[in-house]
Design an enzyme around this catalytic site. Structure first.
Site, PDB file in Angstrom:
ATOM      1  CD  GLU A 109      -3.279  -1.280   2.254  1.00  0.00           C
ATOM      2  OE1 GLU A 109      -3.919  -1.858   2.210  1.00  0.00           O
ATOM      3  OE2 GLU A 109      -3.424  -0.063   3.058  1.00  0.00           O
TER       4      GLU A 109
ATOM      5  CD  GLU B 236      -4.402  -5.565   2.612  1.00  0.00           C
ATOM      6  OE1 GLU B 236      -5.164  -4.560   2.944  1.00  0.00           O
ATOM      7  OE2 GLU B 236      -2.673  -5.958   2.772  1.00  0.00           O
TER       8      GLU B 236
END
Length: 680
Positions: A163, A320
């Site tokens: 991320e 995710e």
């Protein structure tokens, strides 16, 4: 920016690599648990049908315990055991959060906030993207992992960092200042060009030496808008450069292993230009967490659709999402029964060929211990784990043939522009209430309400091929984009754009002569002044429905322009709210001078879809109740039908053979059915 497809190399499956299959699994963090738990993990993964895990994401401190001390023993063991269990590994470079020994020895890697405060360790992503010291240590770790595991049979893909930019996109340190100046030199070449682009004649900001330029740190009042915009662009590029540095090293050492990183395509990640990032990875991966509110179901569809657009319709990796509650909202609601499957299958419907969760086993300690997982605190004797096992069975058995298929393009598209999103949500604009993502989502929802498939396409993508294009709030329009929009309509395309569009160029300079600037001639209207509305104020339209947030006093200036709706009350009574201009080549160009209510937007879009000859593929009773997404492979289409309501829906008068459920089935709230439709 080209709108060609980015390169695509998919997961390298260790066994039978050419057979398409769905990836299914989670972030796996075994370093949080003693070895005896690992054995249960492997047994439960087999029961759940797990095929891939992301490993080592936050393990830098465990792998490299000091500048010259390493411990790979635990990771060696897990790589071997996962392979023995038939589970592939998406191995992270572990560079997302530096260990305590590194930041103690080199505090200069820590970011500096907008106000000049050091961002201290104790959480995650406490590093400067422009720090040469951090880059050196991160690449050393990346090299060590690549050399040790590059030939391991479990290795299916490399996962760069994690991320990127979630918490460290903006750094205002001296490292960042030096890198920003170098970036500006490359962009502008000389100070005269920079001064012109930044409009530095305003407020006595004229620069005479490159060393005078700083990041837009905390200032007395409104910062220079173009300087601020350029710092956003630079910050995106600094992280992108870090991605490239790790990627290039991995490719040199392990050229046969694909490399990716997890994007965050959602309703709030605005300042990372994933259109460009998609060209830098071998396959697109995304993290997404659904909003458990009235827009959540459609926002998930929107984000998955946009992720498919970034991947140019080819399979992508949902890296995710959550099995149930997250832990970072003011109130963290658990998902109700059926939502785990719905969320997963909606991503699948829009092209995901791997569906994974954060995380495998719910943590006992740490900041995310109340974030849900595939194995919850309650253990395998739980509704969540039973749902996890059933989803694994669906992917492995009922839906196996869908793997490897691509998105079937729709005939309508919503164009999404990260540059405009940044530009319309900055200080010193006519209204601070503009919400770019909300505007784009509402147009998409209207297509869903009409039962019409629409793709979300990046502004640099191939939207020229669609019959109907909605480009909401297309505010920042460089010359080449203005030319492209004009060509689209001239060739017979049907364009819809909205208020505050065509207003500024790439330097955030206003197009003079009246709004909507770059589109004034194409639309055949002229606006002298914007008239935003206070919050909560709406103005009626004479065709029904209303507008809020914004109005414009538009004057029709072109030939063949029809006024489709006028303001019915207030100071703009009788003025055009909706216009349509017919283009000689058969296309149309429409404009709305206000943010339309759902009713007004629906009526308007019905008319425009009729003009464009774009309709629904669903039977009338299902339109609006059910979302249709279609994937295609040789000889077949796969129709994903998702219930958008809180009531059951009967699926009738549909083509194809059910892969899930039965013909004429009752689709419960949050239900998703999949049909196989033969192609001639």
């Amino acid at each position: 920016m080209t709108h060609e497809r980015p390169a695509h190399r998919w997961i390298r499956w260790p066994n039978d690599p050419d057979r398409p299959r769905f990836g299914y699994g989670a972030d796996y963090n075994p370093e949080q648990w003693p070895r005896e738990v690992w054995e249960e993990d492997l047994r439960l993964m087999e029961e759940a049908g797990v095929t891939i895990v992301s490993l080592g994401i936050f393990s830098w401190a465990r792998i490299q315990t000091g500048p010259d001390t390493w411990d790979f023993s635990w990771l060696d063991e897990l790589m071997d055991r996962l392979h023995e269990s038939g589970i592939a590994v998406d191995l992270a470079t572990a560079t997302t959060s530096p260990p305590p020994w590194l930041v103690t020895a080199h505090p200069e890697v820590l970011p500096v906030s907008h106000s000049g405060r050091t961002v201290w360790p104790g959480s995650r992503q406490h590093w400067r993207p422009t720090s040469p010291v951090f880059r050196e240590h991160a690449l050393r770790l990346t090299r060590a992992l690549a050399e040790r595991y590059g030939r391991h049979p479990a290795l299916a893909a490399w996962h760069v960092s994690n991320e990127l930019g979630c918490h460290n996109l903006y750094d205002y340190s001296d490292d960042a200042a030096a890198a920003f100046r170098a970036w500006l030199r490359r962009r502008y070449g000389d100070l005269d060009t920079l001064n012109e682009a930044w409009g530095t004649a305003f407020w006595s900001q004229h620069y005479t030496d490159w060393n005078q330029i700083l990041p837009p740190r905390a200032a007395a009042f409104i910062p220079n808008p173009t300087q601020d915009l350029d710092f956003t662009r630079f910050s995106n590029d600094a992280l992108l450069e870090h991605l490239r540095a790790e990627r290039d090293l991995l490719r040199r050492i392990t050229p046969e292993i694909p490399v990716t990183t997890n994007f965050m395509v959602n309703h709030h990640t605005r300042d990372l230009d994933y259109v460009r990032w998609a060209h830098e990875v071998d396959f697109v991966a995304n993290d997404h967490y659904v909003r458990l509110d009235e827009t959540g179901r459609d926002e998930l569809s929107f984000s998955a659709n946009l992720t498919s657009g970034l991947a140019r319709g080819r399979p992508w990796f949902l890296m995710e999402h959550s099995t149930s509650a997250v832990n970072w909202k003011p109130v963290n609601l658990a998902k109700r029964e059926g939502q785990l499957h719905r969320d997963s299958l909606l991503h699948l419907a829009h092209g995901a060929d791997a569906v994974c969760f954060f995380q495998w086993r719910q943590s006992r300690a740490g900041a995310e211990k109340y974030h849900s997982a595939m194995v919850p605190h309650a253990g395998p004797d739980s509704r969540v784990f039973r749902d996890v096992v059933e989803l694994g069975r669906l992917l492995r058995e009922d839906l196996a043939e869908v793997a490897g298929s691509e998105r079937l393009p729709a005939r309508a598209a919503v164009v999404f522009d990260y540059q405009s999103w940044r530009a319309v949500e900055r200080p010193s604009l006519p209204s601070e209430e503009i919400d770019y993502h909300r505007e784009a989502l509402e147009w998409y929802q209207t297509f869903l309400d009409l039962g019409i498939r629409a793709d979300i396409v990046p502004v640099d993508g191939g939207w020229d091929e669609y019959d109907l294009v909605v480009a909401p709030l297309l505010h920042m329009v460089p010359g080449h984009l203005a030319d492209r929009v004009n060509r689209y309509a001239d060739r017979g395309g049907h364009l819809v754009t909205t208020y505050f569009s065509g207003t500024v160029d790439a330097d955030d300079h206003v197009y003079l002569g009246g709004h909507p600037g770059a589109f004034r001639d194409l639309l055949g209207i002229r606006v002298e002044e914007f008239s935003p509305l206070p919050e909560g104020v709406a103005v009626p339209l004479d065709t029904g429905g209303s507008g809020d947030l914004w109005t414009e006093e538009a004057t029709v200036t072109g030939r063949d322009v029809q006024t489709l709706a006028r303001y019915g009350d207030g100071p703009l009574r009788g003025r055009p709210a909706l216009t349509l201009r017919r283009i000689p080549g058969g296309g149309t160009a429409s404009y709305t001078t206000t943010r339309l209510s759902a009713r007004a937007r629906r009526g308007f879009l019905l008319r425009i879809t009729d003009e464009a000859g774009v309709g629904s593929e669903l039977p009338e009773p299902l339109r609006g109740c059910v979302e249709l997404a279609v994937r295609t492979a040789e000889g077949a289409e796969y129709w994903f039908l998702s219930n958008r309501t809180d009531e059951g829906v009967v699926l009738a008068d549909l083509p194809g053979t059910p892969l899930t459920g039965t013909a004429g089935a009752h689709l419960p709230p949050d239900g998703v059915a999949v049909l196989r439709v033969e192609r001639p």
